[in-house]
Write a protein that holds these residues in place. Structure first.
Motif, PDB file in Angstrom:
ATOM      1  N   MET A 129      21.507 -12.144  24.122  1.00  0.00           N
ATOM      2  CA  MET A 129      21.472 -11.958  22.682  1.00  0.00           C
ATOM      3  C   MET A 129      20.181 -12.524  22.093  1.00  0.00           C
ATOM      4  N   PHE A 130      19.815 -13.727  22.566  1.00  0.00           N
ATOM      5  CA  PHE A 130      18.597 -14.367  22.084  1.00  0.00           C
ATOM      6  C   PHE A 130      17.368 -13.518  22.416  1.00  0.00           C
ATOM      7  N   THR A 131      17.352 -12.916  23.589  1.00  0.00           N
ATOM      8  CA  THR A 131      16.241 -12.061  24.002  1.00  0.00           C
ATOM      9  C   THR A 131      16.120 -10.843  23.093  1.00  0.00           C
ATOM     10  N   LEU A 132      17.264 -10.268  22.740  1.00  0.00           N
ATOM     11  CA  LEU A 132      17.270  -9.113  21.835  1.00  0.00           C
ATOM     12  C   LEU A 132      16.699  -9.492  20.471  1.00  0.00           C
ATOM     13  N   LEU A 133      17.065 -10.649  19.967  1.00  0.00           N
ATOM     14  CA  LEU A 133      16.547 -11.129  18.683  1.00  0.00           C
ATOM     15  C   LEU A 133      15.032 -11.300  18.744  1.00  0.00           C
ATOM     16  N   ILE A 134      14.529 -11.849  19.820  1.00  0.00           N
ATOM     17  CA  ILE A 134      13.089 -12.036  20.007  1.00  0.00           C
ATOM     18  C   ILE A 134      12.385 -10.678  20.027  1.00  0.00           C
ATOM     19  N   ILE A 135      12.967  -9.723  20.718  1.00  0.00           N
ATOM     20  CA  ILE A 135      12.368  -8.377  20.794  1.00  0.00           C
ATOM     21  C   ILE A 135      12.326  -7.736  19.406  1.00  0.00           C
ATOM     22  N   VAL A 136      13.415  -7.818  18.667  1.00  0.00           N
ATOM     23  CA  VAL A 136      13.463  -7.233  17.315  1.00  0.00           C
ATOM     24  C   VAL A 136      12.429  -7.904  16.414  1.00  0.00           C
ATOM     25  N   LEU A 137      12.347  -9.223  16.450  1.00  0.00           N
ATOM     26  CA  LEU A 137      11.361  -9.946  15.641  1.00  0.00           C
ATOM     27  C   LEU A 137       9.933  -9.575  16.042  1.00  0.00           C
ATOM     28  N   ALA A 138       9.700  -9.387  17.332  1.00  0.00           N
ATOM     29  CA  ALA A 138       8.371  -8.990  17.799  1.00  0.00           C
ATOM     30  C   ALA A 138       8.009  -7.591  17.301  1.00  0.00           C
ATOM     31  N   ILE A 139       8.973  -6.686  17.302  1.00  0.00           N
ATOM     32  CA  ILE A 139       8.723  -5.325  16.793  1.00  0.00           C
ATOM     33  C   ILE A 139       8.415  -5.376  15.305  1.00  0.00           C
ATOM     34  N   ILE A 140       9.197  -6.133  14.548  1.00  0.00           N
ATOM     35  CA  ILE A 140       8.951  -6.257  13.101  1.00  0.00           C
ATOM     36  C   ILE A 140       7.579  -6.859  12.852  1.00  0.00           C
ATOM     37  N   ALA A 141       7.239  -7.912  13.594  1.00  0.00           N
ATOM     38  CA  ALA A 141       5.923  -8.539  13.434  1.00  0.00           C
ATOM     39  C   ALA A 141       4.803  -7.551  13.774  1.00  0.00           C
ATOM     40  N   GLY A 142       5.021  -6.757  14.809  1.00  0.00           N
ATOM     41  CA  GLY A 142       4.017  -5.758  15.188  1.00  0.00           C
ATOM     42  C   GLY A 142       3.818  -4.711  14.099  1.00  0.00           C
ATOM     43  N   VAL A 143       4.922  -4.218  13.533  1.00  0.00           N
ATOM     44  CA  VAL A 143       4.818  -3.227  12.455  1.00  0.00           C
ATOM     45  C   VAL A 143       4.096  -3.823  11.255  1.00  0.00           C
ATOM     46  N   LEU A 144       4.432  -5.052  10.890  1.00  0.00           N
ATOM     47  CA  LEU A 144       3.761  -5.715   9.762  1.00  0.00           C
ATOM     48  C   LEU A 144       2.268  -5.925  10.050  1.00  0.00           C
ATOM     49  N   ALA A 145       1.942  -6.278  11.282  1.00  0.00           N
ATOM     50  CA  ALA A 145       0.537  -6.477  11.659  1.00  0.00           C
ATOM     51  C   ALA A 145      -0.239  -5.164  11.570  1.00  0.00           C
ATOM     52  N   VAL A 146       0.359  -4.084  12.088  1.00  0.00           N
ATOM     53  CA  VAL A 146      -0.311  -2.780  12.013  1.00  0.00           C
ATOM     54  C   VAL A 146      -0.474  -2.366  10.555  1.00  0.00           C
ATOM     55  N   ALA A 147       0.551  -2.570   9.728  1.00  0.00           N
ATOM     56  CA  ALA A 147       0.485  -2.204   8.311  1.00  0.00           C
ATOM     57  C   ALA A 147      -0.648  -2.944   7.607  1.00  0.00           C
ATOM     58  N   SER A 148      -0.851  -4.196   7.964  1.00  0.00           N
ATOM     59  CA  SER A 148      -1.896  -4.985   7.300  1.00  0.00           C
ATOM     60  C   SER A 148      -3.299  -4.467   7.607  1.00  0.00           C
ATOM     61  N   THR A 149      -3.458  -3.655   8.649  1.00  0.00           N
ATOM     62  CA  THR A 149      -4.776  -3.115   8.992  1.00  0.00           C
ATOM     63  C   THR A 149      -5.078  -1.792   8.286  1.00  0.00           C
ATOM     64  N   LYS A 150      -4.086  -1.222   7.593  1.00  0.00           N
ATOM     65  CA  LYS A 150      -4.279   0.062   6.903  1.00  0.00           C
ATOM     66  C   LYS A 150      -5.209  -0.130   5.711  1.00  0.00           C
ATOM     67  N   PRO A 151      -5.932   0.929   5.310  1.00  0.00           N
ATOM     68  CA  PRO A 151      -6.872   0.818   4.181  1.00  0.00           C
ATOM     69  C   PRO A 151      -6.163   0.474   2.869  1.00  0.00           C
ATOM     70  N   ASP A 152      -6.914  -0.125   1.959  1.00  0.00           N
ATOM     71  CA  ASP A 152      -6.389  -0.505   0.648  1.00  0.00           C
ATOM     72  C   ASP A 152      -6.306   0.678  -0.318  1.00  0.00           C
ATOM     73  N   VAL A 153      -6.879   1.806   0.068  1.00  0.00           N
ATOM     74  CA  VAL A 153      -6.857   3.012  -0.761  1.00  0.00           C
ATOM     75  C   VAL A 153      -6.513   4.207   0.122  1.00  0.00           C
ATOM     76  N   PHE A 154      -6.085   5.297  -0.519  1.00  0.00           N
ATOM     77  CA  PHE A 154      -5.818   6.525   0.215  1.00  0.00           C
ATOM     78  C   PHE A 154      -6.514   7.679  -0.496  1.00  0.00           C
ATOM     79  N   ARG A 155      -6.707   8.763   0.227  1.00  0.00           N
ATOM     80  CA  ARG A 155      -7.272   9.985  -0.337  1.00  0.00           C
ATOM     81  C   ARG A 155      -6.710  11.171   0.450  1.00  0.00           C
ATOM     82  N   VAL A 156      -6.212  12.151  -0.290  1.00  0.00           N
ATOM     83  CA  VAL A 156      -5.737  13.404   0.281  1.00  0.00           C
ATOM     84  C   VAL A 156      -6.548  14.503  -0.392  1.00  0.00           C
ATOM     85  N   GLU A 157      -7.033  15.453   0.386  1.00  0.00           N
ATOM     86  CA  GLU A 157      -7.878  16.508  -0.187  1.00  0.00           C
ATOM     87  C   GLU A 157      -7.661  17.816   0.553  1.00  0.00           C
ATOM     88  N   ARG A 158      -7.613  18.900  -0.222  1.00  0.00           N
ATOM     89  CA  ARG A 158      -7.536  20.242   0.333  1.00  0.00           C
ATOM     90  C   ARG A 158      -8.416  21.152  -0.517  1.00  0.00           C
TER      91      ARG A 158
END
Length: 174
Positions: free
Chosen positions: A1-30
C-alpha cells in the motif's frame, strides 16, 4: 500500500513538474485563402451582426442569449453571450478595426472558466484572393499549463478555427 502511495505521489509530482515548464502564454493560429476581396470579407468579421453567420460556436446552444451593442461594428462594438455548458458565457469587444486589413478583439470568457484573451484577424490580398489569418493568444496560468500536459490549446481550438474559416469562405465566395 505504501509503495502505491509513493508511486501516485511521484506521478502527481511529475505532472506538476512538466506543467511548470509550459510557456506562460499560448497562441493558436489558422489561415485560409478566400476567393473574395478584403472589402467583402472585412464586414463578416468587423460587424457582430454578421459574426454569427460563420462563427463555429454559434450552433452550440440554440437557446443561447446574445446581445450586440449599437453600433455593432468598429472600435467599441461588443457582443456578449450566455449559453449552456458547451457555449459558456462571455463577451467580445472590438479594440481595433483597420478597414479591410485587421480586426483585434478583446475576448473575455466567464464560464465554464475565466480567461482573458485577444483574437486577431488579418486580411492580406494575394492576387484575386485574400489570405485571412485568425489568431487567438493570451496568458497561460498554471491551471492552463496543467491542462496542456494532456492536450494543447491548438488541438482544442484549431479545428474550430478551421471550421469558422471554411464557413466564412463559403459565405464570402457565394
Amino acid at each position: 500500500m505504501f509503495t502505491l502511495l509513493i508511486i501516485v505521489l511521484a506521478i502527481i509530482a511529475g505532472v506538476l513538474a512538466v506543467a511548470s515548464t509550459k510557456p506562460d502564454v499560448f497562441r493558436v493560429e489558422r489561415s485560409a485563402t478566400i476567393n473574395a476581396s478584403p472589402e467583402r470579407i472585412f464586414p463578416l468579421i468587423s460587424d457582430f451582426h454578421n459574426f454569427g453567420r460563420w462563427s463555429p460556436w454559434e450552433q452550440l446552444d440554440p437557446q443561447m442569449q446574445r446581445s450586440i451593442t449599437d453600433p455593432s461594428s468598429g472600435v467599441g462594438a461588443a457582443y456578449a453571450w450566455s449559453g449552456n455548458a458547451k457555449a459558456g458565457t462571455g463577451r467580445m469587444e472590438i479594440l481595433e478595426a483597420t478597414p479591410s486589413s485587421r480586426v483585434v478583439m478583446k475576448l473575455d470568457f466567464i464560464k465554464p472558466f475565466e480567461a482573458h484573451n485577444t483574437a486577431e484577424y488579418t486580411l492580406h490580398t494575394e492576387g484575386e484572393s485574400t489570405r485571412v489569418t485568425w489568431a487567438l493568444h493570451g496568458p497561460a496560468p498554471f491551471v492552463s499549463k496543467l491542462m496542456q500536459v494532456f492536450f494543447t490549446m491548438d488541438k482544442m481550438v484549431g479545428k474550430d478555427f478551421e471550421l469558422g474559416l471554411a464557413q466564412m469562405k463559403a459565405i464570402a465566395e457565394s
